[in-house]
Design a protein around this motif. Structure first.
Motif, short mmCIF file in Angstrom:
data_model
loop_
_atom_site.label_atom_id
_atom_site.label_comp_id
_atom_site.label_asym_id
_atom_site.label_seq_id
_atom_site.Cartn_x
_atom_site.Cartn_y
_atom_site.Cartn_z
N ALA A 127 -14.86 -11.98 10.06
CA ALA A 127 -15.46 -13.30 10.31
C ALA A 127 -14.44 -14.43 10.26
N ASP A 128 -13.34 -14.22 9.54
CA ASP A 128 -12.32 -15.27 9.43
C ASP A 128 -11.65 -15.56 10.77
N CYS A 129 -11.63 -14.59 11.66
CA CYS A 129 -11.01 -14.81 12.97
C CYS A 129 -11.77 -15.85 13.78
N ASP A 130 -13.07 -15.98 13.52
CA ASP A 130 -13.90 -16.93 14.26
C ASP A 130 -14.09 -18.24 13.52
N ALA A 185 -8.54 -20.92 18.35
CA ALA A 185 -8.72 -19.48 18.50
C ALA A 185 -7.38 -18.77 18.39
N PRO A 186 -7.30 -17.72 17.58
CA PRO A 186 -6.02 -17.04 17.42
C PRO A 186 -5.66 -16.16 18.61
N ARG A 187 -4.38 -16.11 18.92
CA ARG A 187 -3.84 -15.10 19.83
C ARG A 187 -3.26 -13.95 19.04
N ALA A 188 -2.90 -14.22 17.78
CA ALA A 188 -2.28 -13.22 16.93
C ALA A 188 -2.76 -13.41 15.50
N VAL A 189 -2.70 -12.34 14.72
CA VAL A 189 -3.08 -12.42 13.31
C VAL A 189 -2.08 -11.62 12.48
N ALA A 227 -9.84 -2.72 13.61
CA ALA A 227 -10.65 -2.32 14.76
C ALA A 227 -11.10 -3.52 15.57
N GLU A 228 -11.52 -4.59 14.90
CA GLU A 228 -12.00 -5.77 15.61
C GLU A 228 -10.87 -6.48 16.34
N CYS A 229 -9.73 -6.61 15.69
CA CYS A 229 -8.60 -7.29 16.34
C CYS A 229 -8.12 -6.49 17.54
#
Length: 352
Positions: free
Chosen positions: A251-254, A259-263, A281-283
Motif C-alpha cells: 500500500a505504501d507504493c500508492d 508515483a514511483p518508477r523505482a523502489v 510480487a506487486e512491484c
C-alpha cells in the motif's frame, strides 16, 4: 495474499531448542562505530543466524545485552513460528522508534528461515525455485562535512568501475556537483527527505533540487522532501522517482505524492517474510525497478540481503555492496560488481 515464495516456505518444519545473541561491531567511514546483534537460533544440531540492526545510540536495549528472554523453543512450521513471534513483546525496553520493531522481527524471522533450511538440508534458492544471478551493486555514502570529492576519490583509486548512491546536501558546491557527475558513476541521488531531518533554508534546498535535476539527468531521485515546491520541480522527472524510507508494504507504493518508477526495498524495514514476498510480487507486476538496501549490517544480515537481491532484483542499483566498502578507505581487494551469488549449500545465506 499468499505469494509463491512464501507458499513454498511456510510449511518448512522448524525445531528450536534455544537461542543466543552475540555482539557484532565494525568501524565505518568517518570513524563511525557500528554495532549490531547476531541472532543465533539453535535446534536439532543446527543453527540459524541473522542480524538485528536496531542498535544505534547506546546498547541498553540491544538483544546482546538483554540476552535470551523470548519463549521461542518448540516444534514449529516456519509459518506457525512467525505467527507466534508476532504475538510476543520483543522489546522489554521500549523501542526508540516504531520501525525498530520491524528490524528486530526481521532478524528472528530470517534466522528461523536459515535454521529451517539448514535442518531440511536445502538452500534458499532451491526452496523458492529461483536461479541466483550476479548482483549489480552500488556503494552508498555521503561526502562528509564539509563535503568534498575525497570519499569518491578514495574508492575510485582502487575500484575505478564502482558506482554510487550518494546522499546530497545543499552544501554541495556547483563545482563539486559537476566533479561528481563527471565520474559517470552516480546511479542514485538520495535527498534523505523522508526522515524528518532539518531542511535548512528552503531557498537553498530548492536550489539543490534544481542543480541535481540538471547535473544528474540519468540518476534515480530517491526520497524527495514532501514540499509542494519540490513536487513541482520533480513533476517532469516521472521516470526517475524512487522511494526508500516510506516503503514497507504494498500500500505504501500508492501513498506517495509522486508515483514511483523505482523502489528501494529493505527487508529489515519490511520486517517479515510474508510482506517482503508480497512487495516483491506487486512491484514486479507493476514493472517497477527494484533495488535492495541495508541498514548497516556487518555480518550475515548483509549476506542475506545480497542473496535476496540475487534472486529478486539482481540488475537494479542495489545498495548491497560488501561491508568493506563502508570503510574510510576500502581495501583494494574487495570484490567488484556484479557480486557472484555464491549461495550456501544449505540455509538462507551466501557461502562467502
Amino acid at each position: 495474499m499468499t505469494t509463491e515464495p512464501w507458499e513454498k516456505l511456510r510449511h518448512l518444519p522448524l525445531t528450536i531448542e534455544s537461542y543466543e545473541v552475540d555482539r557484532l561491531n565494525a568501524t565505518f567511514a568517518q570513524g563511525f562505530q557500528r554495532v549490531t546483534s547476531l541472532v543465533r537460533l539453535i535446534g536439532g544440531g543446527h543453527e540459524g543466524h541473522s542480524e538485528d540492526v536496531s542498535p544505534f545510540e547506546g546498547e541498553d536495549d540491544t538483544l546482546h545485552v538483554l540476552g535470551p528472554f523470548l519463549p521461542l523453543a518448540g516444534e514449529w512450521t516456519l509459518e506457525s513460528f512467525c505467527d507466534h513471534l508476532a504475538s510476543l513483546d520483543q522489546w522489554p525496553v521500549p523501542a526508540r522508534w516504531d520501525m525498530a520493531k520491524r528490524w528486530r522481527n526481521w532478524a528472528f524471522e530470517a534466522a528461523a528461515l536459515d535454521l529451517a533450511l539448514n535442518q531440511a538440508g536445502k538452500p534458499f534458492h532451491e526452496a523458492v525455485g529461483r536461479d541466483p544471478r550476479g548482483v549489480r551493486f552500488v556503494n552508498s555514502l555521503g561526502l562528509g562535512e564539509p563535503p568534498t570529492f575525497d570519499p569518491l576519490a578514495a574508492r575510485l583509486e582502487h575500484h575505478p568501475d564502482l558506482h554510487f548512491k550518494l546522499d546530497v546536501k545543499p552544501e554541495w558546491s556547483d563545482a563539486l556537483m559537476r566533479q561528481v557527475a563527471d565520474t559517470g558513476a552516480v546511479e542514485v541521488i538520495d535527498f534523505k527527505g523522508r526522515y524528518g531531518m532539518e531542511m535548512g533554508e528552503k531557498a537553498d534546498l530548492l536550489g539543490m533540487y534544481e542543480r541535481v535535476i540538471a547535473t544528474f539527468p540519468d540518476a534515480l531521485l530517491e526520497d524527495a522532501h514532501e514540499l509542494p515546491e519540490v513536487e513541482a520541480l520533480l513533476a517532469s522527472q516521472a521516470g526517475r522517482i524512487s522511494y526508500d524510507a516510506p516503503i514497507a508494504r504494498v500500500a505504501d507504493c500508492d501513498a506517495q505524492p509522486l508515483a514511483p518508477r523505482a523502489v528501494n526495498i529493505k527487508p529489515c524495514r519490511v520486517g517479515d517474510l510474508r510482506s517482503l514476498f508480497a512487495l516483491y510480487a506487486e512491484c514486479d507486476a507493476r514493472g517497477l525497478v527494484m533495488y535492495g538496501g541495508g541498514m548497516g549490517e556487518i555480518g550475515i544480515g548483509r549476506h542475506q540481503i545480497q542473496l535476496l537481491a540475487s534472486l529478486f532484483h539482481p540488475d537494479g542499483p542495489n545498495d548491497t555492496a560488501p561491508s568493506g566498502y563502508n570503510a574510510e578507505i576500502p581495501a583494494p581487494d574487495l570484490p567488484a560488481s556484479p557480486l557472484p551469488p555464491d549461495p550456501a549449500p544449505t540455509g538462507f545465506r551466501r557461502a562467502g
